[in-house]
Design a protein around this motif. Structure first.
Motif, PDB file in Angstrom:
ATOM      1  N   ARG A  53       0.872  -1.612  -0.715  1.00  0.00           N
ATOM      2  CA  ARG A  53       0.093  -0.085   0.317  1.00  0.00           C
ATOM      3  C   ARG A  53       1.606   1.429  -0.259  1.00  0.00           C
ATOM      4  O   ARG A  53       1.893   1.569   0.751  1.00  0.00           O
ATOM      5  CB  ARG A  53      -0.646   0.116   1.095  1.00  0.00           C
ATOM      6  N   LEU A  54       0.317   2.537  -0.742  1.00  0.00           N
ATOM      7  CA  LEU A  54       1.280   3.532  -1.032  1.00  0.00           C
ATOM      8  C   LEU A  54       0.198   4.224  -0.501  1.00  0.00           C
ATOM      9  O   LEU A  54      -0.444   4.541  -0.827  1.00  0.00           O
ATOM     10  CB  LEU A  54       1.780   3.806  -2.061  1.00  0.00           C
ATOM     11  N   ALA A  55       0.790   5.318   0.873  1.00  0.00           N
ATOM     12  CA  ALA A  55      -0.335   6.046   1.140  1.00  0.00           C
ATOM     13  C   ALA A  55       0.748   7.057   0.520  1.00  0.00           C
ATOM     14  O   ALA A  55       0.973   7.615  -0.357  1.00  0.00           O
ATOM     15  CB  ALA A  55      -0.108   6.321   2.584  1.00  0.00           C
ATOM     16  N   ALA A  56      -0.837   8.560   0.876  1.00  0.00           N
ATOM     17  CA  ALA A  56      -0.180   9.897   0.045  1.00  0.00           C
ATOM     18  C   ALA A  56       1.056  10.515   0.315  1.00  0.00           C
ATOM     19  O   ALA A  56       1.923  10.501   1.235  1.00  0.00           O
ATOM     20  CB  ALA A  56      -0.963  10.799   0.175  1.00  0.00           C
ATOM     21  N   GLY A  57       2.012  10.428  -0.999  1.00  0.00           N
ATOM     22  CA  GLY A  57       3.612  10.961  -0.566  1.00  0.00           C
ATOM     23  C   GLY A  57       4.835  10.333  -1.022  1.00  0.00           C
ATOM     24  O   GLY A  57       5.398  10.079  -0.119  1.00  0.00           O
ATOM     25  N   ALA A  58       4.363   9.381  -0.550  1.00  0.00           N
ATOM     26  CA  ALA A  58       4.898   8.464  -0.678  1.00  0.00           C
ATOM     27  C   ALA A  58       5.900   8.313  -2.524  1.00  0.00           C
ATOM     28  O   ALA A  58       5.595   8.698  -3.451  1.00  0.00           O
ATOM     29  CB  ALA A  58       4.234   6.567  -1.104  1.00  0.00           C
ATOM     30  N   ASN A  59       7.517   7.772  -2.107  1.00  0.00           N
ATOM     31  CA  ASN A  59       8.116   7.786  -3.055  1.00  0.00           C
ATOM     32  C   ASN A  59       8.336   6.639  -3.513  1.00  0.00           C
ATOM     33  O   ASN A  59       9.726   6.215  -2.047  1.00  0.00           O
ATOM     34  CB  ASN A  59       8.791   8.871  -2.742  1.00  0.00           C
ATOM     35  N   VAL A  60       8.153   5.616  -4.565  1.00  0.00           N
ATOM     36  CA  VAL A  60       8.687   4.180  -5.079  1.00  0.00           C
ATOM     37  C   VAL A  60       9.071   4.128  -6.408  1.00  0.00           C
ATOM     38  O   VAL A  60       7.971   4.353  -6.953  1.00  0.00           O
ATOM     39  CB  VAL A  60       7.474   3.449  -3.987  1.00  0.00           C
TER      40      VAL A  60
END
Length: 320
Positions: A274-281
């Motif tokens: 899961r990627l939350a807001a602002g994730a950098n992946v």
């Protein structure tokens, strides 16, 4: 102990600490006729603050563990152990007491105890190199009770015992910290029957350096497909809903993921990844599978993310 202990054993002449019923070392010391030692017949060794200069080479500990003791118990100390063995203890072969410490274990063996290595903070794992464990009752691995990564940390397969780490807690990388997992690392999380559901929380950066045939795996303790029967319950296969998720939170430092595999997650409505807001992946050649909900969730939020040659499989939904 609170001061220095030096043990200068050799391969042919190790130094033994054992029960006095152990006639195999020094003969019938207690004059009771032929006898062999057994677990729980003495306590063990305790290394407290002040003992960090201790150096122990070719030491053998056997047949202890009374009063809840580990064979080697370390509390806030950083001694050096080389070519040592801990065998037939009633409790753990080694316990670090979940304390901040940096002991070194090189080519040591932890066999036929109740468990191999317990109560370890994750930053202590690189202190173990080329160690082995077999025949322990509960597990033959390093068991993590504090998974907080607060600075830069790299873990390689030579730091693991029996191919995996057993997590009794979340694995969390703090903002500003970086966790690097080299090819072949396996992280196994305990299911709800034993502890609360665990998850991976990335507030800093996660670097996964998997390779073909040597992925970095996040899975359940019941998953025998990776690193074998870690929980020693006999043959078992992974299913969905056995732990929570790999969660990437907002971060200014990118997480770079190559050949990661996530299996058996999704409890409490989570996706496998899961990627939350602002994730950098940036994720490449990775797999999320056998999850009870989505394989991947972008949380209806804005993030900096790329996915190249990834597989989202055998879950309730692929990408949401």
């Amino acid at each position: 102990m609170t001061s220095e202990l030096t043990v200068n054993g050799t391969a042919g002449s190790p130094v033994y600490f054992t029960s006095w019923t152990d006639d195999s070392i020094g003969g019938d010391t207690n004059h009771n006729g032929a006898s062999i030692g057994g677990p729980n017949q003495w306590t063990g060794m305790v290394f407290n603050p002040g003992s960090s200069s201790s150096s122990l080479d070719y030491m053998v500990l056997r047949f202890g563990g009374a009063f809840g003791s580990a064979g080697i118990a370390i509390s806030g100390s950083s001694p050096l152990f080389s070519n040592c063995s801990v065998t037939s203890f009633y409790n753990s072969g080694v316990s670090l007491g979940s304390t901040v410490c940096a002991p070194t274990f090189q080519s040591c063996a932890f066999n036929s105890n109740n468990s191999a290595v317990d109560n370890v903070r994750i930053e202590s794992v690189p202190g173990f190199t080329n160690c082995t464990a077999t025949g322990n009752i509960i597990h033959d691995v390093i068991s993590i009770t504090d998974g907080n990564v607060l600075s830069s940390l790299t873990i390689a397969p030579l730091n693991l015992i029996s191919g995996a780490m057993r997590f009794l807690t979340d694995l969390s990388v703090a903002a500003g910290a970086t966790l690097t997992l080299q090819a072949g690392i396996v992280c196994k999380f305990t299911p709800y029957q034993q502890h609360e559901y665990q998850q991976v929380n990335i507030d800093g950066a996660l670097i996964v350096n998997g390779t073909p045939g040597q992925e970095v795996v996040f899975t359940s303790i019941v998953d025998d497909a990776y690193a074998g029967d870690t929980n020693k319950n006999g043959p078992s296969t992974v299913g969905p809903n056995l732990w929570r998720t790999v969660l990437f939170n907002a971060s200014t430092t990118p997480s770079v993921i190559n050949r990661m595999r996530v299996r058996g997650a999704g409890s409490f409505g989570n996706a496998g990844v899961r990627l939350a807001a602002g994730a950098n992946v940036a994720m490449t050649s990775s797999t999320s599978e056998i999850n009870i909900n989505e394989a991947l969730s972008l949380s209806n939020a804005t993030s900096t993310a790329s996915f190249t040659s990834c597989t989202f499989d055998t879950s309730n939904r692929a990408v949401d």
